[in-house]
Design an enzyme around this catalytic site. Structure first.
Site, PDB file in Angstrom:
ATOM      1  N   HIS A 135      44.474  28.750  23.266  1.00 41.22           N
ATOM      2  CA  HIS A 135      43.295  29.747  23.476  1.00 41.22           C
ATOM      3  C   HIS A 135      43.646  30.642  22.098  1.00 41.22           C
ATOM      4  O   HIS A 135      44.738  31.150  21.801  1.00 41.22           O
ATOM      5  CB  HIS A 135      43.401  30.532  24.737  1.00 41.22           C
ATOM      6  CG  HIS A 135      44.623  31.304  24.922  1.00 41.22           C
ATOM      7  ND1 HIS A 135      44.801  32.645  24.329  1.00 41.22           N
ATOM      8  CD2 HIS A 135      45.932  30.886  25.579  1.00 41.22           C
ATOM      9  CE1 HIS A 135      46.348  32.908  24.772  1.00 41.22           C
ATOM     10  NE2 HIS A 135      46.646  31.828  25.564  1.00 41.22           N
ATOM     11  N   ASP A 136      42.303  31.074  21.785  1.00 42.77           N
ATOM     12  CA  ASP A 136      42.076  31.977  20.623  1.00 42.77           C
ATOM     13  C   ASP A 136      42.832  31.524  19.054  1.00 42.77           C
ATOM     14  O   ASP A 136      42.983  32.563  18.219  1.00 42.77           O
ATOM     15  CB  ASP A 136      42.704  33.456  21.030  1.00 42.77           C
ATOM     16  CG  ASP A 136      42.081  33.899  22.398  1.00 42.77           C
ATOM     17  OD1 ASP A 136      40.981  34.165  22.283  1.00 42.77           O
ATOM     18  OD2 ASP A 136      42.834  34.036  23.449  1.00 42.77           O
ATOM     19  N   GLY A 153      49.077  30.379  21.488  1.00 42.01           N
ATOM     20  CA  GLY A 153      47.697  31.134  21.484  1.00 42.01           C
ATOM     21  C   GLY A 153      47.726  32.091  20.407  1.00 42.01           C
ATOM     22  O   GLY A 153      48.699  32.425  19.770  1.00 42.01           O
TER      23      GLY A 153
END
Length: 279
Positions: A135-136, A153
């Site tokens: 994520h991200d 992340g």
């Protein structure tokens, strides 16, 4: 294996190749010349741009946008819930650029509220078997992630970065453009543009000279980068002093300016350094 039968795309009236076993939500946006092979699953908030190919057994869910001519191989999983306990179902996104090769068992997760609500993957990348983009993350263009390479992340990869097989990158790490991460490395700290790092706990091992030559960097530019590297990581003075010296001496060299800008930028992680002689 049953053949893929072309049918009209309800979004634009153009024929696409959709296998009868594929499950596609009617709300999904499917471009022209898209191929969706056997047993693929496409969610309602997915966009597949023109020429995308899903070979077979691919799952694309969430608010996921996949750019033109990207090819996705069996058992890839894109856009499903992030592997983050803080995620509470916020409407985050995964954006993947054009002309990527996403091989078997690759996983890419959308963003979270703590990271800007989006994961971005650039164009012309190669993501080999089992690679993971958490994520991200922010991934540049022409990136290569070899088999089972893993990004935690909030990782940032510049253009033309290569991550060797079985390597892992710590959350919030930045890896500058044209850097090379050796196989089976654990990268805990930021890697300068053009850098070469390796090791179980990765250390800076010089510049990615082979990559620079392959991408057409001239001898003068490579020579200047090597001199700047020696100055930056010399034992004399502080890092801040050495950065100022290099910035002044090579102010007309854009490649070196990008290294200086990278070092000066605000960051969550320390800078990956060469090994000391006694290590």
């Amino acid at each position: 294996m049953p053949s893929v039968k072309p049918q009209l795309n309800p979004n634009n009236g153009v024929k696409t190749g959709i296998h009868p076993t594929a499950i596609i939500d009617p709300a999904a946006k499917i471009g022209a010349r898209v191929t969706i092979g056997p047993y693929c699953v496409i969610g309602p908030d997915v966009t597949l741009e023109d020429g995308v190919q899903l070979i077979a057994h691919v799952v694309v869910e969430g608010r996921t946008h996949i750019g033109a001519n990207t090819v996705i191989y069996p058992f890839a999983s894109l856009g499903l819930r992030p592997q983050d306990l803080k995620y509470k179902g916020e409407p985050s996104k995964l954006e993947i650029g054009s002309d990527n090769q996403i091989r078997e068992y690759v996983t890419m997760n959308p963003g979270t509220e703590g990271g800007g609500m989006i994961t971005r993957v650039g164009s012309h990348g190669l993501f080999m078997v089992g690679a993971h983009v958490a994520h991200d993350c922010r991934i540049g263009d022409h990136v290569v992630m070899a088999n089972n390479a893993t990004l935690a992340g909030h990782v940032t990869l510049g253009d033309y970065v290569i991550i060797g097989g079985l390597s892992a990158v710590h959350q919030f790490v930045r890896i500058g453009a044209h850097a090379m991460i050796g196989g089976m490395s654990g990268v805990e700290n930021d890697v300068i543009p053009y850098g070469l790092v390796k090791g179980e706990r990765a250390h800076l091992a010089g510049l990615n000279l082979v990559g620079l030559e392959r991408r057409g960097f001239g001898r003068e530019d490579i020579h200047a980068l090597r001199n700047a590297y020696r100055m930056l990581f010399a034992p004399e003075g502080t890092m801040a002093e050495r950065v100022e010296d290099v910035a002044e001496q090579y102010k007309d060299k854009p490649h070196i300016a990008s290294v200086i800008e990278f070092i000066r930028a605000r960051a969550s992680r320390a800078l990956c350094q060469p090994k000391n002689d006694d290590e």
